[in-house]
Design a protein around this motif. Structure first.
Motif, PDB file in Angstrom:
ATOM      1  N   ASP A 175      51.463  16.721 -10.131  1.00 41.19           N
ATOM      2  CA  ASP A 175      50.426  16.074 -10.836  1.00 41.19           C
ATOM      3  C   ASP A 175      50.825  14.422 -10.804  1.00 41.19           C
ATOM      4  OD1 ASP A 175      49.268  18.432 -12.046  1.00 41.19           O
ATOM      5  OD2 ASP A 175      50.984  18.269 -13.782  1.00 41.19           O
ATOM      6  N   GLN A 176      51.719  14.137  -9.761  1.00 43.06           N
ATOM      7  CA  GLN A 176      51.860  12.694  -9.640  1.00 43.06           C
ATOM      8  C   GLN A 176      50.682  11.882  -9.250  1.00 43.06           C
ATOM      9  OE1 GLN A 176      55.355  12.446  -7.057  1.00 43.06           O
ATOM     10  NE2 GLN A 176      56.651  12.404  -8.679  1.00 43.06           N
ATOM     11  N   ARG A 177      49.772  12.454  -8.328  1.00 40.73           N
ATOM     12  CA  ARG A 177      48.741  11.889  -7.957  1.00 40.73           C
ATOM     13  C   ARG A 177      47.517  11.633  -8.898  1.00 40.73           C
ATOM     14  NH1 ARG A 177      47.544  11.403  -2.151  1.00 40.73           N
ATOM     15  NH2 ARG A 177      49.338  12.127  -0.986  1.00 40.73           N
ATOM     16  N   SER A 178      47.516  12.849  -9.701  1.00 43.52           N
ATOM     17  CA  SER A 178      46.190  12.659 -10.701  1.00 43.52           C
ATOM     18  C   SER A 178      46.849  11.841 -11.904  1.00 43.52           C
ATOM     19  CB  SER A 178      45.852  14.016 -11.196  1.00 43.52           C
ATOM     20  OG  SER A 178      46.853  14.710 -11.702  1.00 43.52           O
ATOM     21  N   GLY A 179      48.124  11.800 -12.249  1.00 43.15           N
ATOM     22  CA  GLY A 179      48.545  11.425 -13.436  1.00 43.15           C
ATOM     23  C   GLY A 179      48.598  12.349 -14.664  1.00 43.15           C
ATOM     24  N   LYS A 180      48.259  13.438 -14.464  1.00 40.35           N
ATOM     25  CA  LYS A 180      48.225  14.384 -15.495  1.00 40.35           C
ATOM     26  C   LYS A 180      49.679  14.576 -16.403  1.00 40.35           C
ATOM     27  CE  LYS A 180      47.610  19.178 -16.479  1.00 40.35           C
ATOM     28  NZ  LYS A 180      47.970  20.337 -15.694  1.00 40.35           N
ATOM     29  N   VAL A 181      49.444  14.515 -17.522  1.00 38.71           N
ATOM     30  CA  VAL A 181      50.972  14.797 -18.027  1.00 38.71           C
ATOM     31  C   VAL A 181      51.074  15.870 -18.913  1.00 38.71           C
ATOM     32  CG1 VAL A 181      51.128  12.078 -18.606  1.00 38.71           C
ATOM     33  CG2 VAL A 181      49.785  13.280 -20.355  1.00 38.71           C
ATOM     34  N   THR A 182      52.175  16.322 -19.220  1.00 35.14           N
ATOM     35  CA  THR A 182      52.402  17.490 -19.892  1.00 35.14           C
ATOM     36  C   THR A 182      53.376  17.034 -21.194  1.00 35.14           C
ATOM     37  OG1 THR A 182      52.369  18.870 -18.147  1.00 35.14           O
ATOM     38  CG2 THR A 182      53.271  19.830 -20.062  1.00 35.14           C
ATOM     39  N   GLU A 183      53.266  17.471 -22.364  1.00 37.96           N
ATOM     40  CA  GLU A 183      53.811  17.035 -23.541  1.00 37.96           C
ATOM     41  C   GLU A 183      54.919  18.428 -23.597  1.00 37.96           C
ATOM     42  OE1 GLU A 183      53.262  16.623 -28.448  1.00 37.96           O
ATOM     43  OE2 GLU A 183      51.738  15.591 -26.991  1.00 37.96           O
ATOM     44  N   GLY A 184      56.060  17.927 -24.400  1.00 41.32           N
ATOM     45  CA  GLY A 184      57.295  19.046 -24.719  1.00 41.32           C
ATOM     46  C   GLY A 184      58.418  18.273 -25.198  1.00 41.32           C
ATOM     47  N   ILE A 185      59.448  19.290 -25.386  1.00 39.49           N
ATOM     48  CA  ILE A 185      60.516  18.839 -26.113  1.00 39.49           C
ATOM     49  C   ILE A 185      61.755  18.876 -24.918  1.00 39.49           C
ATOM     50  CG2 ILE A 185      62.418  19.210 -27.835  1.00 39.49           C
ATOM     51  CD1 ILE A 185      59.605  18.532 -28.937  1.00 39.49           C
ATOM     52  N   VAL A 186      62.342  17.739 -24.840  1.00 42.91           N
ATOM     53  CA  VAL A 186      63.482  17.813 -23.869  1.00 42.91           C
ATOM     54  C   VAL A 186      64.732  18.714 -24.134  1.00 42.91           C
ATOM     55  CG1 VAL A 186      65.413  16.210 -22.786  1.00 42.91           C
ATOM     56  CG2 VAL A 186      63.115  15.418 -23.459  1.00 42.91           C
ATOM     57  N   LYS A 187      65.113  19.496 -22.874  1.00 43.88           N
ATOM     58  CA  LYS A 187      65.892  20.670 -22.985  1.00 43.88           C
ATOM     59  C   LYS A 187      67.230  20.161 -22.294  1.00 43.88           C
ATOM     60  CE  LYS A 187      67.264  25.102 -21.823  1.00 43.88           C
ATOM     61  NZ  LYS A 187      66.457  26.348 -20.909  1.00 43.88           N
ATOM     62  N   LYS A 188      66.911  19.318 -21.484  1.00 42.75           N
ATOM     63  CA  LYS A 188      68.101  18.782 -20.529  1.00 42.75           C
ATOM     64  C   LYS A 188      67.657  17.722 -19.624  1.00 42.75           C
ATOM     65  CE  LYS A 188      71.051  21.099 -16.892  1.00 42.75           C
ATOM     66  NZ  LYS A 188      71.325  22.408 -16.198  1.00 42.75           N
ATOM     67  N   LEU A 189      68.673  16.713 -19.655  1.00 45.91           N
ATOM     68  CA  LEU A 189      68.478  15.484 -18.711  1.00 45.91           C
ATOM     69  C   LEU A 189      69.152  15.664 -17.448  1.00 45.91           C
ATOM     70  CD1 LEU A 189      68.588  14.431 -21.898  1.00 45.91           C
ATOM     71  CD2 LEU A 189      68.726  12.059 -20.753  1.00 45.91           C
TER      72      LEU A 189
END
Length: 63
Positions: free
Chosen positions: A22-36
């Protein structure tokens, strides 16, 4: 707050990430961080994380 500094992101933080495909479109996804996944303290495109649902992406915004 943007997601370029590792110290700002903790496990359990709600974030918006951009997945590789999705880098080209810039579409984002929301979520909770499990691991860095990024080891460096700063990354100019965003710290790479894995969300609780298994999605991997770079943090664009910390909620």
């Amino acid at each position: 707050m943007d997601g370029t500094r590792r110290k700002d992101i903790k496990v359990g933080t709600k974030v918006l990430v951009v997945q590789k495909q999705d880098q080209r479109s810039g579409k984002v996804t929301e979520g909770i961080v499990k691991k860095l996944l990024t080891k460096s303290e700063i990354h100019h495109r965003g710290i790479k994380v894995m969300l609780e649902n298994g999605i991997v992406g770079r943090v664009k915004e910390i909620k």
